[in-house]
Structures are given as structure tokens and as C-alpha cells.
Design an enzyme around this catalytic site. Structure first.
Site, short mmCIF file in Angstrom:
data_model
loop_
_atom_site.label_atom_id
_atom_site.label_comp_id
_atom_site.label_asym_id
_atom_site.label_seq_id
_atom_site.Cartn_x
_atom_site.Cartn_y
_atom_site.Cartn_z
N THR A 1 2.01 7.09 0.11
CA THR A 1 1.08 6.02 -0.23
C THR A 1 1.12 5.69 -1.72
O THR A 1 1.49 6.57 -2.54
CB THR A 1 -0.36 6.45 0.13
OG1 THR A 1 -1.25 5.35 -0.02
CG2 THR A 1 -0.85 7.61 -0.71
N SER B 1 0.82 -1.22 0.00
CA SER B 1 0.00 0.00 0.00
C SER B 1 0.85 1.27 0.00
O SER B 1 0.31 2.37 0.03
CB SER B 1 -0.91 0.00 1.23
OG SER B 1 -0.13 -0.22 2.40
N THR C 1 -2.12 3.85 3.88
CA THR C 1 -1.06 4.86 3.86
C THR C 1 -0.23 4.80 5.13
O THR C 1 -0.78 4.56 6.20
CB THR C 1 -1.73 6.25 3.79
OG1 THR C 1 -2.44 6.33 2.58
CG2 THR C 1 -0.75 7.38 3.91
N THR D 1 -5.68 8.34 7.37
CA THR D 1 -5.54 7.24 6.43
C THR D 1 -6.95 6.73 6.15
O THR D 1 -7.86 6.96 6.94
CB THR D 1 -4.66 6.12 7.00
OG1 THR D 1 -4.60 5.03 6.07
CG2 THR D 1 -5.17 5.60 8.33
N GLY D 2 -7.11 6.04 5.05
CA GLY D 2 -8.43 5.51 4.73
C GLY D 2 -8.89 6.02 3.38
O GLY D 2 -8.07 6.44 2.55
N ARG E 1 -5.80 9.21 -10.62
CA ARG E 1 -6.49 9.49 -9.35
C ARG E 1 -5.46 9.91 -8.29
O ARG E 1 -4.41 9.32 -8.14
CB ARG E 1 -7.23 8.25 -8.88
CG ARG E 1 -7.99 8.39 -7.56
CD ARG E 1 -7.19 7.92 -6.37
NE ARG E 1 -7.99 7.90 -5.14
CZ ARG E 1 -7.48 7.72 -3.93
NH1 ARG E 1 -6.18 7.55 -3.77
NH2 ARG E 1 -8.25 7.72 -2.86
N1 ASP Z 1 -5.83 7.75 2.03
C1 ASP Z 1 -5.19 6.96 1.00
C2 ASP Z 1 -5.81 7.29 -0.32
O1 ASP Z 1 -7.00 7.46 -0.40
C3 ASP Z 1 -5.27 5.51 1.24
C4 ASP Z 1 -5.07 5.07 2.67
O2 ASP Z 1 -4.72 5.80 3.52
O3 ASP Z 1 -5.31 3.93 3.01
O4 ASP Z 1 -5.08 7.31 -1.28
#
Ligand code: ASP
Length: 327
Positions: A207, A86, A189, A240-241, A217
Site C-alpha cells: 500500500t 492507493s 491496500t 484493508t481500511g 506515518r
Molecule cells: N490499511 C491501509 C493503511 O491504513 C490503507 C487501506 O487498506 O486502505 O495504510
């Protein structure tokens, strides 16, 4: 095995091998995040891979480097090795089979640098730092960011997908389903907040973004106020997310602004996450994790769903925790 299965939450603390942090071992109340940690270094980082990143950041602080250096070099550990795929060039590719990376760094003087949708750069966080230190800009994207990486000697070159990336991508192509799920392994991330012994603060995020995203994107991670935010009067936060949720609600900025208005880190965390909950369907069934560090060293973490883990690093060592969920 999923990340949740593999998480081992460490009760108590361990000494950090090879490092001397010249401060008292924090008390239980300080470690809980509710009591200030005056003049002591502290690091928080997202997910299980936050642990090696935090160990490296603490080692940088112990060697006398700044919060900013620690925030940069700590997350580089995960850029180099990320079993969750990731972060970094080993990350899952987009739906065209291309790995593109996002990263940002910010300190408490208001300076920041970021890169988005870059290819062939093993350490996008170092490139983000160069954007901050050596350009008049805050964000470079795509081919322009890659050209800057070449001029800085940070372009490591295009490389083919490794066999596991290739296999996973070809498998994805069979169904072409795109539905990010909470705590699935297709995003994670590494984000970090640091306060050094002089009270200086910094934050970093790096990330490969969401697996199987559309080419081009960009998520929240390279966006100041969304993926990360630092305010010298208040503190620092990282997210994160699912980036599409965070970037529409400026979650890190809201958390730090709440600190600035006098909220505790736990309140700031809860309030910023509730703004996401209020967004209704946008945030339903997705994961967002948030880490908040106030300038006095009090800290908290929270998430929309159970399963968000984070590392806490202090003079006593590094421990892993699961953040409380608001949903
Ligand atoms: N926030 C990150 C993204 O949307 C992914 C993650 O943090 O898991 O690219």
C-alpha cells in the site's frame, strides 16, 4: 466515478484465460465459502484491483509456483498499475508531497518480512520478501529499508510526482483537511490470501497508505497480526481500511485465532469486526474490510460498512463480490 459505482459484481464464473488449473471446477457451495475446497488452489484479494492480482496469482499457481510466490507476484500487478492511486509509486503522496510505501508478506511456516515508509521502491512486496528470505529481521523501515533495497537491486530511485499526483497534492494543500472517509478513494491496500494445491498458505499486503498522512506515518499493512496473519493450523487473513483502527485491535490475528478455536470463516470475520465496533468512536464511520481463508479452503469476507469488494479466484476463474457489512 467512485469505486462503488464502478464495481461490477460478477454472477457466475469465467474460465481463466491462458491458465490451466488442474483441479475440479468448484461447486456453488464451495464458491460460497461455506464448503471445504480440498486440494484446490484458492486466492482472495481486496477491492476491485484484487481481480487482476488474483488472475496473476492463479497463473503463478498453475505454473507450479508456491502460495508464497503467488502472494508476492499477484500483488505486484497492482504495485505496477493502480488507477485508485492507493498502491505503489503512483499512490497519493503524504502531506509533504512524498510517496512512502508499506508492504508485508507471511507464509504458514511462521516466516514473515515487511518494509515500512520506503521511498523509491516500485515493488515493496518484493523487498518485504527479501527481508524475510535474506535478513535476520522481520521489518525494515525508511532509509535502512531503502539501503537494503539498493543492495538487492530493488531501489528504483526517487522520482518526481507525476502531474496527477502533483495536482491532487496541491489541491489538498489548499484546504489541508485530513479526514479519511469510508470507501473514499484515499486508501485501498491490495491484500491477498492464497492456498495452493499442496495446502500451503501465504498472505501479502502492499500500500501507499492513507493519502495526505503525516510524513513517517505507518499503517497496519506491514504489521503482522494487524494487516495480515497466517497460522498453519488455522488459516490466513488480511485487512484493508483505516490502519489506525486495525493496528490497535490486531484484526487479522483475531480472525485467525477465532478460526483456530473452531469458528467458521464467516464467524471469525464477524467476531474480529465486532471487536472494532466495540471500540466505539475509534471505528465509527470508517471502513475496514477483512478477508479470511481457512486452511480447508472455506472462506469469508466482511466489512464495517457496505462497499468493500473483493476478488475470489478458483479453478473456475475469478469473480468479484461485495462483502457483507456488520455495521
Ligand atoms: N490499511 C491501509 C493503511 O491504513 C490503507 C487501506 O487498506 O486502505 O495504510
Amino acid at each position: 466515478m467512485t469505486r462503488r459505482d464502478s464495481v461490477r459484481l460478477v454472477a457466475g464464473s469465467t474460465l481463466l484465460a491462458g491458465c490451466t488449473i488442474p483441479h475440479h471446477a468448484p461447486t456453488a457451495a464451495e464458491l460460497s465459502g461455506a464448503m471445504p475446497m480440498i486440494d484446490a488452489p484458492i486466492v482472495l484479494a481486496t477491492w476491485n484491483h484484487g481481480k487482476p492480482a488474483t488472475e496473476r496469482a492463479l497463473a503463478e499457481l498453475a505454473a507450479g509456483h508456491s502460495a508464497l510466490d503467488a502472494a508476492e507476484r499477484g500483488v505486484m500487478v497492482v504495485e505496477s498499475e493502480c488507477p485508485d492511486r492507493s498502491v505503489g509509486l503512483q499512490g497519493w503522496p503524504d502531506r509533504d508531497g512524498i510517496v512512502t510505501l508499506d508492504a508485508a508478506i507471511m507464509d504458514d511456516t511462521g516466516r514473515s518480512g515487511a518494509v515500512a515508509c520506503v521511498r523509491g521502491v516500485a515493488h515493496p512486496i518484493a523487498l518485504a520478501r527479501r527481508v524475510m528470505d535474506r535478513t535476520p529481521h522481520a521489518l525494515l523501515v525508511g532509509p535502512g529499508a531503502e539501503a537494503f533495497a539498493r543492495s538487492e537491486g530493488l531501489h528504483t530511485g526517487a522520482r518526481p510526482l507525476d502531474p496527477e499526483q502533483e495536482r491532487a497534492w496541491r489541491e489538498w494543500l489548499r484546504e489541508r483537511q485530513y479526514s479519511p472517509r469510508a470507501n473514499s478513494e484515499n486508501h485501498d491496500t491490495i491484500g491477498m490470501v492464497v492456498r495452493d494445491a499442496k495446502g500451503r498458505m501465504a498472505a501479502s499486503c502492499t500500500t501507499s497508505g492513507l493519502a495526505w498522512k503525516m510524513h513517517g506515518r505507518v499503517g497496519d499493512s506491514p504489521l503482522v497480526g494487524a494487516g495480515l496473519y497466517v497460522d498453519p493450523k488455522a488459516g490466513a487473513a488480511v485487512c484493508t481500511g483505516l490502519g489506525e483502527v486495525v493496528m490497535r485491535k490486531l484484526t487479522s490475528c483475531i480472525a485467525v485465532e477465532r478460526l483456530r478455536s473452531g469458528a467458521s470463516p464467516a464467524e471469525a470475520c464477524r467476531d474480529a469486526l465486532h471487536r472494532l465496533v466495540e471500540a466505539g468512536p475509534l471505528a465509527a464511520n470508517v471502513q475496514v474490510g477483512l478477508i479470511v481463508l481457512a486452511k480447508d479452503g472455506t472462506h469469508a469476507a466482511g466489512a464495517l460498512q457496505p462497499g468493500f469488494t473483493y476478488a475470489l479466484g478458483t479453478a473456475a476463474g475469478v469473480t468479484l463480490h461485495e462483502a457483507p457489512a456488520v455495521a
